[in-house]
Design a protein around this motif. Structure first.
Motif, PDB file in Angstrom:
ATOM      1  N   ILE A   1       0.797  -1.232   0.000  1.00 11.58           N
ATOM      2  CA  ILE A   1       0.000   0.000   0.000  1.00 11.58           C
ATOM      3  C   ILE A   1       0.826   1.277   0.000  1.00 11.58           C
ATOM      4  N   SER A   2       2.149   1.170   0.189  1.00 10.52           N
ATOM      5  CA  SER A   2       2.997   2.373   0.171  1.00 10.52           C
ATOM      6  C   SER A   2       4.431   1.972  -0.176  1.00 10.52           C
TER       7      SER A   2
ATOM      8  N   VAL B   1      -0.809   5.852   2.919  1.00  6.77           N
ATOM      9  CA  VAL B   1      -1.368   5.214   1.727  1.00  6.77           C
ATOM     10  C   VAL B   1      -2.038   6.273   0.844  1.00  6.77           C
ATOM     11  N   ARG B   2      -1.974   6.058  -0.463  1.00  9.22           N
ATOM     12  CA  ARG B   2      -2.625   6.942  -1.434  1.00  9.22           C
ATOM     13  C   ARG B   2      -3.731   6.166  -2.137  1.00  9.22           C
TER      14      ARG B   2
ATOM     15  N   THR C   1      -6.146   1.383  -4.384  1.00 12.52           N
ATOM     16  CA  THR C   1      -7.053   0.879  -5.415  1.00 12.52           C
ATOM     17  C   THR C   1      -6.387  -0.220  -6.240  1.00 12.52           C
ATOM     18  N   ALA C   2      -5.175   0.022  -6.692  1.00  9.97           N
ATOM     19  CA  ALA C   2      -4.458  -0.977  -7.498  1.00  9.97           C
ATOM     20  C   ALA C   2      -4.212  -2.256  -6.687  1.00  9.97           C
TER      21      ALA C   2
ATOM     22  N   ALA D   1      -0.938  13.984  -1.566  1.00 12.89           N
ATOM     23  CA  ALA D   1      -0.228  14.060  -0.302  1.00 12.89           C
ATOM     24  C   ALA D   1      -1.141  13.995   0.916  1.00 12.89           C
ATOM     25  N   LEU D   2      -2.425  14.314   0.752  1.00 16.97           N
ATOM     26  CA  LEU D   2      -3.314  14.304   1.905  1.00 16.97           C
ATOM     27  C   LEU D   2      -3.479  12.895   2.446  1.00 16.97           C
TER      28      LEU D   2
END
Length: 190
Positions: free
Chosen positions: A91-92, A99-100, A105-106, A155-156
Motif C-alpha cells: 500500500i505504500s 497510503v494513497r 485501489t491498485a 499528499a493528503l
C-alpha cells in the motif's frame, strides 16, 4: 455477496483461512502486529523481503503466499489455527508514507483477482484484514500540502471512514460466499 465485519479482536488470533497484511515495498515492518507476524510466519516474511530486495514487489500490488504446513512428531500439524494463505497488500513505498488512493485501489484490484481464484478453486470462505497500517493517525488539517493541486490530492492522508473503508467495501464486498473480518484498532469506532 461478501459480509464485511469490523472487529477489535486481535488478527493474529483469527481463524481466517487468509490474512491480508498491508505492507510497504521497502521491506520495513514498523507496526507491532506486522513484526509479530514476521516471527509467526517466517516463510511469508522471507518471500516478502526477497521480493522487496530484488525490486519485484511494486506499490499497488498484492503478493499472495501459500503457507507451508509445519509438521511435528507423527504428522501432526503444529499450526492448527493458522492461515493457509497470507496476502501482502503493498500500500505504500515506505512505512512512514501514508497510503494513497491510487496505490490502495491498485492493490485491492490485484487482491480481488487473486481472491476470486482462491474462492473458486481452494474453497476460501473466511479472510481477515489488518486495518491498522491503513489508518493514518493525523487529521487532514495537520497535513501541510504544497500549492500544486496534483500534489495536494496525492499528499493528503486518507480518512479511514471517508476514503479507505468505502474503497475496501467497493472492491471486496461483491466477492461470493466470503466473510471478511476487518481488524481495526480499539480507538477506531465500529
Amino acid at each position: 455477496m461478501a459480509s464485511l465485519q469490523l472487529t477489535h479482536n486481535p488478527i493474529l488470533n483469527s481463524s481466517a483461512q487468509l490474512l491480508i497484511l498491508p505492507v510497504n515495498s521497502a521491506g520495513l515492518l514498523l507496526d507491532p502486529i506486522l513484526t509479530r507476524a514476521k516471527t509467526l510466519y517466517p516463510d511469508n516474511y522471507q518471500r516478502y523481503y526477497r521480493a522487496c530486495r530484488d525490486g519485484s514487489l511494486m506499490v499497488g500490488s498484492c503478493l499472495l503466499h501459500k503457507r507451508i504446513r509445519e509438521q511435528a512428531g507423527l504428522s501432526v500439524s503444529s499450526n492448527g489455527n493458522q492461515p493457509s494463505y497470507i496476502a501482502n497488500l503493498v500500500i505504500s513505498d515506505h512505512p512512514y508514507h501514508p497510503v494513497r488512493v491510487r496505490w490502495l485501489t491498485a492493490a485491492l484490484i490485484d487482491l480481488r483477482q487473486q481472491l476470486t481464484t482462491l474462492i473458486r478453486y481452494q474453497g476460501i470462505r473466511h479472510i481477515a484484514l489488518l486495518a491498522r497500517p491503513l489508518i493514518y493517525n493525523h487529521s487532514r488539517n495537520e497535513a501541510n500540502p504544497s500549492t500544486n493541486e496534483s500534489l495536494i490530492t496525492n499528499a493528503l492522508p486518507l480518512d479511514w471512514h471517508i476514503d479507505i473503508l468505502p474503497l475496501i467495501a467497493h472492491y471486496l464486498a461483491n466477492l461470493p460466499k466470503l466473510r471478511i473480518d476487518i481488524h481495526v484498532p480499539k480507538d477506531v469506532a465500529i
